[in-house]
Design an enzyme around this catalytic site. Structure first.
Site, PDB file in Angstrom:
ATOM      1  N   LYS A 119      11.011  -5.185   0.950  1.00 38.78           N
ATOM      2  CA  LYS A 119      10.186  -5.421  -0.234  1.00 38.78           C
ATOM      3  C   LYS A 119       9.531  -4.099  -0.608  1.00 38.78           C
ATOM      4  O   LYS A 119       8.900  -3.440   0.235  1.00 38.78           O
ATOM      5  CB  LYS A 119       9.129  -6.471   0.060  1.00 38.78           C
ATOM      6  CG  LYS A 119       8.022  -6.405  -0.976  1.00 38.78           C
ATOM      7  CD  LYS A 119       7.294  -7.645  -1.227  1.00 38.78           C
ATOM      8  CE  LYS A 119       6.225  -7.457  -2.300  1.00 38.78           C
ATOM      9  NZ  LYS A 119       5.518  -6.164  -2.282  1.00 38.78           N
ATOM     10  N   GLY A 149       0.795  -2.479   7.511  1.00 40.70           N
ATOM     11  CA  GLY A 149      -0.236  -2.514   6.480  1.00 40.70           C
ATOM     12  C   GLY A 149      -1.556  -3.031   7.028  1.00 40.70           C
ATOM     13  O   GLY A 149      -1.875  -2.839   8.194  1.00 40.70           O
ATOM     14  N   SER A 150      -2.268  -3.727   6.175  1.00 35.01           N
ATOM     15  CA  SER A 150      -3.625  -4.157   6.528  1.00 35.01           C
ATOM     16  C   SER A 150      -3.606  -5.359   7.460  1.00 35.01           C
ATOM     17  O   SER A 150      -2.634  -6.111   7.521  1.00 35.01           O
ATOM     18  CB  SER A 150      -4.380  -4.532   5.256  1.00 35.01           C
ATOM     19  OG  SER A 150      -3.839  -5.722   4.716  1.00 35.01           O
ATOM     20  N   ARG A 206      -5.413  -7.991   7.066  1.00 32.52           N
ATOM     21  CA  ARG A 206      -5.412  -9.199   6.254  1.00 32.52           C
ATOM     22  C   ARG A 206      -3.985  -9.580   5.844  1.00 32.52           C
ATOM     23  O   ARG A 206      -3.562 -10.731   5.954  1.00 32.52           O
ATOM     24  CB  ARG A 206      -6.272  -8.991   5.007  1.00 32.52           C
ATOM     25  CG  ARG A 206      -6.864 -10.252   4.457  1.00 32.52           C
ATOM     26  CD  ARG A 206      -7.683  -9.954   3.219  1.00 32.52           C
ATOM     27  NE  ARG A 206      -6.892  -9.159   2.273  1.00 32.52           N
ATOM     28  CZ  ARG A 206      -7.071  -9.162   0.952  1.00 32.52           C
ATOM     29  NH1 ARG A 206      -8.024  -9.888   0.427  1.00 32.52           N
ATOM     30  NH2 ARG A 206      -6.325  -8.443   0.148  1.00 32.52           N
ATOM     31  N   GLY A 207      -3.227  -8.569   5.389  1.00 33.59           N
ATOM     32  CA  GLY A 207      -1.850  -8.837   4.971  1.00 33.59           C
ATOM     33  C   GLY A 207      -0.979  -9.269   6.136  1.00 33.59           C
ATOM     34  O   GLY A 207      -0.192 -10.215   6.025  1.00 33.59           O
ATOM     35  N   GLY A 208      -1.127  -8.583   7.252  1.00 29.51           N
ATOM     36  CA  GLY A 208      -0.300  -8.898   8.416  1.00 29.51           C
ATOM     37  C   GLY A 208      -0.558 -10.295   8.950  1.00 29.51           C
ATOM     38  O   GLY A 208       0.364 -11.036   9.294  1.00 29.51           O
ATOM     39  N   GLU A 254       2.292  -4.329  12.187  1.00 27.31           N
ATOM     40  CA  GLU A 254       1.544  -3.177  12.706  1.00 27.31           C
ATOM     41  C   GLU A 254       0.428  -2.929  11.718  1.00 27.31           C
ATOM     42  O   GLU A 254       0.678  -2.696  10.540  1.00 27.31           O
ATOM     43  CB  GLU A 254       2.497  -1.988  12.834  1.00 27.31           C
ATOM     44  CG  GLU A 254       1.903  -0.804  13.547  1.00 27.31           C
ATOM     45  CD  GLU A 254       1.723   0.372  12.609  1.00 27.31           C
ATOM     46  OE1 GLU A 254       0.583   0.548  12.141  1.00 27.31           O
ATOM     47  OE2 GLU A 254       2.708   1.081  12.352  1.00 27.31           O
ATOM     48  N   CYS A 297      -2.366   5.225   9.821  1.00 29.08           N
ATOM     49  CA  CYS A 297      -2.779   4.095  10.672  1.00 29.08           C
ATOM     50  C   CYS A 297      -3.265   4.604  12.021  1.00 29.08           C
ATOM     51  O   CYS A 297      -3.928   3.876  12.748  1.00 29.08           O
ATOM     52  CB  CYS A 297      -1.681   3.049  10.831  1.00 29.08           C
ATOM     53  SG  CYS A 297      -0.069   3.721  11.121  1.00 29.08           S
ATOM     54  N   GLU A 313     -11.500  -0.950  10.461  1.00 26.63           N
ATOM     55  CA  GLU A 313     -10.924   0.201   9.791  1.00 26.63           C
ATOM     56  C   GLU A 313     -11.457   0.321   8.364  1.00 26.63           C
ATOM     57  O   GLU A 313     -11.638  -0.677   7.669  1.00 26.63           O
ATOM     58  CB  GLU A 313      -9.400   0.044   9.732  1.00 26.63           C
ATOM     59  CG  GLU A 313      -8.698   1.264   9.162  1.00 26.63           C
ATOM     60  CD  GLU A 313      -7.229   1.014   8.831  1.00 26.63           C
ATOM     61  OE1 GLU A 313      -6.889  -0.130   8.475  1.00 26.63           O
ATOM     62  OE2 GLU A 313      -6.442   1.956   8.933  1.00 26.63           O
TER      63      GLU A 313
END
Lengths: 516, 516
Positions: free
Chosen positions: A166, A221-222, A224-226, A243, A282, A369
Site C-alpha cells: 500500500k 509506522g505509528s 496507533r496505526g499498528g 514495527e 524510528c 514517542e
C-alpha cells in the site's frame, strides 16, 4: 463494493513549501480484487522456485533501482524534503539490502529443513513454506528503505511470497513510479504476473487486510496505526508484524562523562542523532539519562540552538509535532518553550526538554514517542533510581549506553536491565543507522513491535513470511528437492537431529575479485 | 484485591461415576502475587544458567515423575477416566519429552548465536534471551503431556523461563500432586525458588494473564478459550501461543480403496483413531473424504457400532458432546441419530455422520470441532470438488492422506493443496500420536493455533519462549559466555554470516551404550 464515480486521490505535497503538486488516483475495489487473484496464482508459482531464481529477479530489481537513482531521489525529495544526499544513499542501501535478503534465501537456513527417522514406522520431515501473498504497509520516513520496495518487500519476495504494497500517502507519486519500475523489471526477469503490485488509498489497504488471500501483513509506522491493523486482522487470525515508534533511551554512566569533553561529545552526538532526517527515525534516541553535574542538558541545548530548521514529511506530522512538543513542554514543566514550526512549508525547529526522574511515570506523555526533532534530557543524582526508571520504560527498538570503556563497572548491570526491554543496544554509539547483516535485530518487545520474536531488518526478516509444516511417512520423492541426498541447493539441514552443513562450493566470481 | 473469607474450590469428579471426590482450594490473590515475585527473581537466575545445568534439573524431574508413575496414573484415572495403560504410557512419554527438550537446549541452536564484524566501527552480536516468567494453561485431555508439567512447561524451563501453571479444573488433585513433586525436585536439584509454581482457580489464572511479570502465555484447549486469552493479553502486547481444537481432515484417493480390503483397513483405522481416548485428542481426525462407491460410510458405521462407550473427561464436555452431536446430526440431515450419552458417569457412545460436499460450506457446524468420539464421512463423486472442499477448510493441526502408494498420481496435487492449511500431514497414517522429535510440527494456521509459525511439540517448542536481542560494539567480554572463541557450550554459531558447527565432543556414555 462498487467503484465510485468520483475517484478519490492521494494528493502529493511539497514539504519545503506545502504546495500541492499533482496526485495519484486511488485503486478501485475491482482493481484490488484483480491484484489479489493474480497474487494467489503467483504464490503457487513462487513457492516452487529456487532461492537462486528469486535472487536473479531481485538482483534485476536492485539494478533497475540504481539505474533510476537520480530520478527517484529527486522525486522522493519533492515529496519528503529529506534532501538528495540522504535519499541517494537510502536508495543505494535499499539496492544492497535487496541483494542481501536474496543471499539469505540462497544460504537456505531460513528453510529450516529437518528430517528424522523416528522409528521403523514413522519418518518426519519438517521445513518452512512461504505463507503466500503478503501485504506491506510502508512508512512515511524511509521512502526507499521502508517504502513500497524496502526491507519488508524484499525479504518477503526472497522468502517466495508475492507482495501487494500500500502506497504511503506521504509519497504517492514516488510510490507509483517505484512500483512501475519494480513490476516491469520482475516481469522482464521472468517472475510471474502478480509477484508484486501496489494499491493506493486507505480503502484499498483495508480491502487487502480483510481479504482471505492475504496471509501475513507487515507494517511500519505509528503505534496507533499498528495496533488498529493488528486488531482488525485478528478477526481472521492473520499475523501482523507491526514495527512501531518508541522512545529509544540512552544511558550515560559516570565514567563516560568524567571530563567535560565526554559530555560535549555525547551532547553533540545526541543532537546529531535525534535531529537526523528531522528526527523522523524510528530509532531516534528520545531520552538520555546523564549524571547530575555533567552539564548534559546545557550542552545539548547549546547544540540544539545551532540546528537549522528542517521540513517534516507531511502537514499532519507537522501539526502533531507542534501539539506533541507543547504536551512535552507542559509535562516537563517548561513554560518557555520556543515555537515548534518555523518558516515555510512544514519546517520544524529542534527542541529539547529537561525532565526529572520523578516525572517518568507510566502513562506520562514523556514516555511516548514524539515524531520529529525533539528529545529529553534527564540528569540523575541517584544512578540506581535512574536505572530503575530506565528498566521501567516500555519496550523500545533500540537503546544506547555510553560508558567509560570496557572496564566501566556499570556496564554489565545496565545491560542486564536493558536487554529484556530493547531489540538492540548500542555501546558508545547512537541507535540511528541500522546495518543490514545476519546479526541485526530491528524489533523489540511490545509496543516497539507487535511481535517481539521478529525483526524487520537483517537475515531474520525472512522468518516472518514462512510457516513450518511436517510431512509424516513421505516417500522421499514427494519431499521438496532440497531434501535430496545430494543437497542440490547446498543448504544446512538437520538429519536425525544433527545439523549438517553443505559441502563448500567453489568461491563465486563476485567474491574472488577481492582476492586478486 | 483481598482474600475472600470463603475460599473457592475446584472440586474433583470421577468421570466413571460422576461422583465428587474432594477438591482443591483456589489460590488467593496474595499467594499469586507472592509466586509472581519469586518467578521474576528466578527469571534472572535462570537466564544466567547453562543449558546443561537446566538439563540436570529437568532430568531429576523426569526421574521423580517416573518414580511416582503408578501413584500418578491412578490419581489421573480417578479424575479423567482415561484408563491406566494409556495414563502410564503418557507419563512415561512426558518424562522422555522432558529429557528431549533439555537436550534441545544443550544442542544450542535455539540460542541463535550470531556475530558480525560489519565494518571497522560496527560489530554486532545477536542471540536469543529467555522472555522471562511464562504462564501455561494446560489442557484437560492430556493430564501429563499437556498438563501442569507437559510439553509447554518442559520446553519453557529448557529455554530458561520460570513457569507458573494454572491447574485445569478437570484434574485439580492430580495437578496439585504433580506440582508438589516438580517443585520439590527442582529445589533439591538446585533450581531457585520460583522456577516453577502452580495456581488453582479461574481468577488466579486471570491474575497471571494480567500481570506485567508474565511475558508469554501458552495455552492448549478450545478455540473459545484460546481466543479469549489472546484478546485479553493483547491489551498489554503479551504473546499468547494458543493451540486449539480443529477438524483434522483425512483424504482417501481412488487408488487407496481400489479393493474392499483398502476400505476396510482405513475404516477400522479411522474409527480407532477418532475414538482413541474417547475422541478427546486435538489431532482427532474429524472428517474423511472417500470416493463414492468405496463403501466407506457403511464400513465406518459397522466399526463404530462395536466401540464400547467410554467416559468423557468432565460433565461439561459430556453436555457439549450431547449438544454437539445433535447439532452435527441436524446439519448432516440425520434424523435417526442414537443417544450420545449412555450409562453411568460421563460415558459417551461413538457416533458417525454422513455428510455431502455441498454441506461443507464456511460457517457450517460440520466444519467445527466436536470434542469426543464423533466424526464425519464424506463420500465424493468428483475428486476435484472434494479437493476444493478440503482446501477450503479452516486451518488444522494435522491431516491424513491415504494413497495407493508412492506411485499414486493424486498424491502431489493433494499435498500442494493441503500443506498451506495444516501443520502436519501424515501419509497412510493417522494423525493421533505425535512423536516428539526435531522434525515435529504440532501447530498450524489459525484457528488451529494463534501462531502459525510456532509448534508446541518438537524441538521448535523452545522458540516460543525466547526473543532476539542485538548488542552493537560490545567488548567481547561483555557478551554471553557462548560467544567465547573456544565455544565452551559447543553450540552452532554463525560468524560473519557463516554457520559453524562445534567440534564434535566425545561420545557421551548414554549414547555409547548402544555401541557395545
Amino acid at each position: 463494493m462498487t467503484d465510485s464515480v468520483l475517484t478519490a486521490v492521494d494528493a502529493s505535497f511539497d514539504p519545503y513549501t506545502g504546495a500541492e503538486r499533482g496526485g495519484v488516483d486511488h485503486t478501485s475495489p475491482a482493481e484490488v480484487e484483480g491484484m489479489l487473484a493474480l497474487a494467489v496464482r503467483a504464490g503457487s508459482v513462487l513457492a516452487a522456485t529456487s532461492p537462486a531464481t528469486r535472487e536473479s529477479w531481485l538482483s534485476a530489481v536492485a539494478g533497475a533501482l540504481l539505474e533510476h537513482q537520480e530520478e527517484l531521489a529527486v522525486l522522493a525529495d519533492e515529496e519528503t524534503g529529506l534532501g538528495l544526499p540522504r535519499l541517494r544513499a537510502e536508495l543505494a542501501g535499499t539496492a544492497r539490502s535487496t541483494l542481501f535478503y536474496a543471499s539469505v534465501a540462497v544460504e537456505g537456513s531460513y528453510l529450516g529443513a529437518s528430517s528424522d527417522l523416528v522409528s521403523e514406522s514413522i519418518s518426519l520431515a519438517r521445513w518452512n513454506i512461504p505463507v503466500g501473498p503478503v501485504t506491506v504497509f510502508g512508512a512515511s520516513n524511509f521512502p526507499f528503505g521502508f517504502g513500497v520496495f524496502g526491507h519488508d518487500v524484499a525479504s518477503a519476495l526472497s522468502a517466495a511470497c508475492p507482495v501487494i504494497v500500500k502506497a504511503h500517502p506521504a509519497h504517492p507519486r514516488l510510490s507509483v513510479r517505484i512500483a512501475g519500475i519494480v513490476r516491469e523489471t520482475l516481469l522482464s526477469a521472468g517472475a510471474p504476473a502478480g509477484t508484486y503490485d501496489l494499491v493506493v488509498g486507505f480503502d484499498a489497504g483495508l480491502q487487502l487486510v480483510d481479504s482471505p488471500a492475504i496471509k501475513t501483513i507487515a507494517f511500519t509506522g505509528s503505534e496507533r496505526g499498528g495496533m488498529a491493523l493488528r486488531d482488525r486482522a485478528a478477526v481472521r487470525g492473520v499475523p501482523v508484524f507491526a514495527e512501531m515508534g518508541t522512545v529509544n533511551p540512552a544511558f550515560v554512566t559516570a565514567a563516560a562523562v568524567a571530563d567535560s569533553a565526554g559530555t560535549e561529545a555525547i551532547a553533540a552526538g545526541y543532537v546529531g542523532s535525534f535531529t537526523l532526517g528531522a528526527g523522523q527515525f524510528c530509532t531516534k534516541p528520545g531520552l538520555i539519562f546523564a549524571p547530575a553535574g555533567s552539564g548534559m542538558f546545557d550542552a545539548v541545548a547549546r547544540h540544539v540552538a545551532e540546528v537549522p530548521a528542517a521540513p517534516l514529511l507531511t502537514a499532519g506530522i507537522a501539526v502533531r509535532f507542534a501539539s506533541g512538543t507543547a504536551e512535552l513542554a507542559a509535562a516537563a514543566g517548561d513554560s518557555a518553550a520556543s515555537a515548534a514550526l518555523v518558516g515555510e512549508g512544514y519546517a520544524a525547529a529542534a527542541q529539547v526538554f529537561r525532565v526529572a526522574i520523578a516525572d517518568l511515570i507510566p502513562g506520562s506523555r514523556l514516555l511516548e514517542e514524539c515524531f520529529g526533532p525533539v528529545a529529553l534530557v534527564c540528569e540523575y543524582d541517584d544512578g540506581a533510581a535512574a536505572l530503575d526508571a530506565l528498566a521501567g520504560l516500555q519496550g523500545s527498538l533500540a537503546a544506547s549506553v555510553f560508558t567509560g570503556g570496557s572496564t566501566d563497572p556499570e556496564t554489565a548491570g545496565i545491560l542486564a536491565r536493558l536487554l529484556p526491554k530493547v531489540g538492540r543496544v548500542a555501546l558508545n554509539a547512537w541507535p540511528t543507522g541500522v546495518a543490514n547483516t545476519w546479526s541485526q535485530q530491528h524489533g523489540g518487545p511490545w509496543p516497539a513491535t507487535s511481535r517481539p520474536e521478529a525483526t524487520s531488518v537483517g537475515a531474520g526478516a525472512l522468518s516472518r513470511f514462512v510457516q513450518p509444516v511436517a510431512l509424516q511417512n513421505a516417500d522421499p520423492r514427494t519431499l521438496p528437492v532440497f531434501f535430496a541426498p545430494e543437497n542440490p541447493w547446498h543448504i544446512p539441514r538437520r538429519i536425525d537431529g544433527v545439523l549438517t552443513l553443505p559441502v563448500p562450493s567453489a568461491v563465486p566470481l563476485s567474491a574472488s575479485k577481492d582476492l586478486s
